[in-house]
Scaffold this active site. Structure first.
Site, PDB file in Angstrom:
ATOM      1  N   GLY A 130       0.920  -1.274  -0.007  1.00  0.00           N
ATOM      2  CA  GLY A 130      -0.044   0.161   0.004  1.00  0.00           C
ATOM      3  C   GLY A 130       0.884   1.345   0.139  1.00  0.00           C
ATOM      4  O   GLY A 130       0.488   2.320  -0.391  1.00  0.00           O
ATOM      5  N   GLN A 331     -23.849  11.458  18.270  1.00  0.00           N
ATOM      6  CA  GLN A 331     -24.328  11.243  19.731  1.00  0.00           C
ATOM      7  C   GLN A 331     -25.549  12.169  19.921  1.00  0.00           C
ATOM      8  O   GLN A 331     -26.281  11.770  20.626  1.00  0.00           O
ATOM      9  CB  GLN A 331     -23.093  11.618  20.720  1.00  0.00           C
ATOM     10  CG  GLN A 331     -23.300  11.296  22.066  1.00  0.00           C
ATOM     11  CD  GLN A 331     -23.278   9.841  22.512  1.00  0.00           C
ATOM     12  OE1 GLN A 331     -22.901   9.031  21.458  1.00  0.00           O
ATOM     13  NE2 GLN A 331     -23.835   9.539  23.634  1.00  0.00           N
ATOM     14  N   HIS A 333     -27.924  12.608  17.972  1.00  0.00           N
ATOM     15  CA  HIS A 333     -29.230  11.809  17.629  1.00  0.00           C
ATOM     16  C   HIS A 333     -29.559  10.847  18.575  1.00  0.00           C
ATOM     17  O   HIS A 333     -30.710  10.096  18.185  1.00  0.00           O
ATOM     18  CB  HIS A 333     -28.805  11.358  16.278  1.00  0.00           C
ATOM     19  CG  HIS A 333     -28.714  12.597  14.935  1.00  0.00           C
ATOM     20  ND1 HIS A 333     -27.576  13.015  14.849  1.00  0.00           N
ATOM     21  CD2 HIS A 333     -29.669  12.468  14.041  1.00  0.00           C
ATOM     22  CE1 HIS A 333     -27.768  13.921  13.708  1.00  0.00           C
ATOM     23  NE2 HIS A 333     -29.130  13.625  13.315  1.00  0.00           N
ATOM     24  N   GLY A 334     -28.830  10.456  19.543  1.00  0.00           N
ATOM     25  CA  GLY A 334     -29.109   9.330  20.323  1.00  0.00           C
ATOM     26  C   GLY A 334     -29.065   8.144  19.409  1.00  0.00           C
ATOM     27  O   GLY A 334     -28.454   7.899  18.578  1.00  0.00           O
ATOM     28  N   GLU A 358      -4.686   6.654   1.209  1.00  0.00           N
ATOM     29  CA  GLU A 358      -3.385   7.567   0.559  1.00  0.00           C
ATOM     30  C   GLU A 358      -2.532   7.541   1.717  1.00  0.00           C
ATOM     31  O   GLU A 358      -1.930   8.787   1.968  1.00  0.00           O
ATOM     32  CB  GLU A 358      -3.805   8.800   0.184  1.00  0.00           C
ATOM     33  CG  GLU A 358      -4.671   8.745  -1.037  1.00  0.00           C
ATOM     34  CD  GLU A 358      -5.232  10.110  -1.855  1.00  0.00           C
ATOM     35  OE1 GLU A 358      -4.608  11.043  -1.311  1.00  0.00           O
ATOM     36  OE2 GLU A 358      -5.979  10.052  -2.657  1.00  0.00           O
TER      37      GLU A 358
HETATM   38  C1  LIG Z   1     -12.064   2.320  -0.583  1.00  0.00           C
HETATM   39  C2  LIG Z   1     -10.688   2.403  -1.125  1.00  0.00           C
HETATM   40  C3  LIG Z   1     -10.299   2.902  -1.993  1.00  0.00           C
HETATM   41  C4  LIG Z   1      -8.902   3.130  -2.468  1.00  0.00           C
HETATM   42  N1  LIG Z   1      -8.554   3.646  -3.791  1.00  0.00           N
HETATM   43  C5  LIG Z   1      -7.069   3.494  -4.122  1.00  0.00           C
HETATM   44  C6  LIG Z   1      -6.806   4.172  -5.519  1.00  0.00           C
HETATM   45  O1  LIG Z   1      -7.526   4.481  -6.296  1.00  0.00           O
HETATM   46  N2  LIG Z   1      -5.543   3.673  -6.026  1.00  0.00           N
HETATM   47  C7  LIG Z   1      -4.647   3.220  -4.799  1.00  0.00           C
HETATM   48  O2  LIG Z   1      -3.519   3.115  -5.483  1.00  0.00           O
HETATM   49  N3  LIG Z   1      -5.111   2.696  -3.710  1.00  0.00           N
HETATM   50  C8  LIG Z   1      -6.252   3.110  -3.210  1.00  0.00           C
HETATM   51  N4  LIG Z   1      -6.744   2.555  -2.154  1.00  0.00           N
HETATM   52  C9  LIG Z   1      -5.622   1.774  -1.214  1.00  0.00           C
HETATM   53  C10 LIG Z   1      -5.178   2.689  -0.294  1.00  0.00           C
HETATM   54  O3  LIG Z   1      -4.736   3.822  -0.391  1.00  0.00           O
HETATM   55  C11 LIG Z   1      -4.054   1.729   0.567  1.00  0.00           C
HETATM   56  O4  LIG Z   1      -4.950   0.727   1.149  1.00  0.00           O
HETATM   57  C12 LIG Z   1      -3.589   2.572   1.776  1.00  0.00           C
HETATM   58  O5  LIG Z   1      -2.390   3.425   1.095  1.00  0.00           O
HETATM   59  C13 LIG Z   1      -2.962   1.800   2.747  1.00  0.00           C
HETATM   60  O6  LIG Z   1      -2.292   0.570   2.226  1.00  0.00           O
HETATM   61  P1  LIG Z   1      -2.709  -0.955   3.070  1.00  0.00           P
HETATM   62  O7  LIG Z   1      -4.093  -0.942   3.218  1.00  0.00           O
HETATM   63  O8  LIG Z   1      -1.793  -1.961   2.144  1.00  0.00           O
HETATM   64  O9  LIG Z   1      -2.146  -0.798   4.493  1.00  0.00           O
HETATM   65  P2  LIG Z   1      -0.772  -1.465   4.808  1.00  0.00           P
HETATM   66  O10 LIG Z   1       0.534  -0.918   4.193  1.00  0.00           O
HETATM   67  O11 LIG Z   1      -1.055  -2.913   4.982  1.00  0.00           O
HETATM   68  O12 LIG Z   1      -0.493  -0.928   6.378  1.00  0.00           O
HETATM   69  C14 LIG Z   1      -1.470  -1.660   7.501  1.00  0.00           C
HETATM   70  C15 LIG Z   1      -1.185  -0.911   8.584  1.00  0.00           C
HETATM   71  O13 LIG Z   1       0.375  -1.073   9.008  1.00  0.00           O
HETATM   72  C16 LIG Z   1       0.616   0.414   9.695  1.00  0.00           C
HETATM   73  N5  LIG Z   1       1.519   0.790   8.875  1.00  0.00           N
HETATM   74  C17 LIG Z   1       1.948   0.584   7.549  1.00  0.00           C
HETATM   75  N6  LIG Z   1       3.094   1.098   7.192  1.00  0.00           N
HETATM   76  C18 LIG Z   1       3.703   1.958   8.212  1.00  0.00           C
HETATM   77  C19 LIG Z   1       4.705   2.761   8.345  1.00  0.00           C
HETATM   78  N7  LIG Z   1       5.627   2.985   7.402  1.00  0.00           N
HETATM   79  N8  LIG Z   1       4.894   3.130   9.798  1.00  0.00           N
HETATM   80  C20 LIG Z   1       4.178   2.942  10.418  1.00  0.00           C
HETATM   81  N9  LIG Z   1       2.903   2.118  10.349  1.00  0.00           N
HETATM   82  C21 LIG Z   1       2.898   1.649   9.254  1.00  0.00           C
HETATM   83  C22 LIG Z   1      -0.400   1.220   9.496  1.00  0.00           C
HETATM   84  O14 LIG Z   1      -1.068   0.960  10.970  1.00  0.00           O
HETATM   85  C23 LIG Z   1      -1.569   0.714   8.449  1.00  0.00           C
HETATM   86  O15 LIG Z   1      -2.948   1.033   8.752  1.00  0.00           O
HETATM   87  C24 LIG Z   1      -8.076   2.467  -1.708  1.00  0.00           C
HETATM   88  C25 LIG Z   1      -8.269   1.840  -0.530  1.00  0.00           C
HETATM   89  C26 LIG Z   1      -9.710   1.906  -0.294  1.00  0.00           C
HETATM   90  C27 LIG Z   1     -10.221   1.263   0.921  1.00  0.00           C
END
Ligand SMILES: Cc1cc2nc3c(=O)[nH]c(=O)nc-3n(C[C@H](O)[C@H](O)[C@H](O)COP(=O)(O)OP(=O)(O)OC[C@H]3O[C@@H](n4cnc5c(N)ncnc54)[C@H](O)[C@@H]3O)c2cc1C
Length: 374
Positions: A130, A331, A333-334, A358
């Site tokens: 991500g 809240q 709205h209960g 993001e």
């Molecule tokens: C509805 C929706 C729409 C989306 N649309 C797009 C899109 O159009 N294009 C696109 O490219 N992506 C999109 N995404 C993906 C989204 O941007 C990524 O899921 C997001 O960047 C987080 O990546 P991940 O879920 O792989 O989290 P991971 O990298 O797996 O991280 C999981 C958790 O680990 C922790 N963590 C991770 N890295 C670190 C760090 N460096 N330091 C500290 N803690 C950390 C955080 O607590 C994080 O929440 C979308 C996601 C959703 C749910």
């Protein structure tokens, strides 16, 4: 420092608000339920000419700034965060092309993106990454007349809409960015993910199976895709914060309306000091978020400061502040805040995305802290 909207900013705010109240509001629940933007609404939206607000008029844009773009997203999101999210992701793809495209690439893609004929999307995320560019597995192999793209992208919002995709893949020299038309041979998508909120914009996985990309699909320099990702997302975080702000304002309006109508022990709950405290708490969070967002957006529009940092600190604060603000409004709205008949229930679901998309808030904290400690 100037705390007044310009004439252009007021105009766009008024125009989008009128559209959102008259055309979007009656459809907002349906957009959420069906997770789809009705095509007739999209056709109406295109007439507003809001798909290319900050881009040069010579590419079909409105020649405005990021500020007007943010105001537009805020106004739409007050009524439907699903629609606001659809527009925000459109801008994520389009802005990467506007910032990093060559003159030819801008002429090729921007006019269609600015008219709304092409919908923008931005595919970085993969099943195993991500935020880490080193973990990208999509691959673009250099051939005589361009690249051959293979792999899968996860969670690509608007990936199922006809238009343009900006995506990232490994090339010989590192991760590179590419811009190309979706739905050419070898491009396909999964069925949409069932999301908790921001329903309306479809989010799908995208499959590349020997997609032939001409050489002019490469955005920026080969191997320099991470810089494009970071800058594109920096502007994207302003739009995500605008969705949040719109949600915070709309939920507070609902709470105030409800507090004046709901009678408990013979009096409206608005007369209770505890209800007033909930409303004041929500209002403070909305107002602090508004000025933080407007400041960062004004800086981005004028090219001031470090936008990567400013957008990270802004999104980090606003995502949590507005989550709390909506919680206060619910809240008020209960138990009625917990059921679908009341709009605040949808807003509570919509806001949750903002602390994970993001770059999760933990990742924003890393950016903010490393800036403070450098
Ligand atoms: C509805 C929706 C729409 C989306 N649309 C797009 C899109 O159009 N294009 C696109 O490219 N992506 C999109 N995404 C993906 C989204 O941007 C990524 O899921 C997001 O960047 C987080 O990546 P991940 O879920 O792989 O989290 P991971 O990298 O797996 O991280 C999981 C958790 O680990 C922790 N963590 C991770 N890295 C670190 C760090 N460096 N330091 C500290 N803690 C950390 C955080 O607590 C994080 O929440 C979308 C996601 C959703 C749910």
């Amino acid at each position: 420092m100037n705390f007044e909207f310009t004439k252009e900013q007021l105009l766009i705010k008024k125009m989008v608000k009128a559209f959102a109240d008259s055309k979007v509001a009656p459809l907002a629940d349906g957009i959420d339920e069906q997770c789809n933007i009705p095509r007739e609404l999209l056709a109406e939206l295109k007439k507003l000419k809001i798909f290319g607000i900050p881009y040069d008029k010579k590419y079909g844009g409105a020649g405005g700034s990021y500020f007007e773009m943010v105001l537009m997203i805020e106004e739409l999101s007050k009524v439907s965060a699903g629609l606001g999210f659809f527009m925000a992701v459109h801008y994520l793809g389009a802005t990467a092309i506007n910032l990093f495209g060559t003159e030819e690439q801008k002429k090729k893609f921007l006019p269609r993106l600015c008219s709304g004929e092409a919908i923008g999307s931005f595919g970085f995320t993969e099943a195993d990454t991500g935020s880490d560019p080193k973990a990208v597995t999509c691959n673009a192999k250099l051939v005589d007349d361009g690249y051959i793209l293979n792999g899968q992208k996860r969670f690509t919002t608007n990936g199922s809409e006809p238009g343009v995709l900006v995506t990232f893949a490994k090339t010989e020299t590192g991760v590179s960015a590419f811009a190309f038309d979706k739905f050419q041979e070898g491009y396909s998508v999964s069925k949409p993910w069932e999301k908790m909120g921001n329903r309306g914009a479809e989010t799908v996985d995208v499959y590349f199976n020997d997609v032939k990309l001409p050489s002019d699909s490469l955005l920026g320099q080969e191997g320099k895709g991470f810089g494009i990702l970071l800058r594109g997302i920096a502007i994207g975080k302003l739009n995500m914060s605008a969705i949040s702000l719109g949600l915070g304002e709309a939920s507070l309006e609902e709470a105030i309306k409800y507090a004046k109508q709901r009678i408990v022990r013979g009096k409206p709950i608005a007369t209770l000091p505890t209800t007033q405290a909930l409303i004041a708490n929500a209002l403070v969070l909305n107002e602090s978020s508004r000025w933080m967002l407007y400041r960062a957006t004004e800086m981005a529009s004028k090219g001031l400061g470090d936008i990567d940092y400013e957008s990270a600190v802004t999104k980090l604060y606003i995502a949590k502040a507005i989550k709390d603000s909506i919680d206060y409004s619910l809240q008020v709205h209960g138990c009625y805040g917990y059921v679908r008949d009341f709009k605040v229930e949808r807003m509570y679901r919509d806001i949750r995305l903002m602390e994970v998309i993001e770059g999760a808030s933990e990742v924003q904290r890393v950016i903010v802290a490393s800036n403070a400690l450098k």
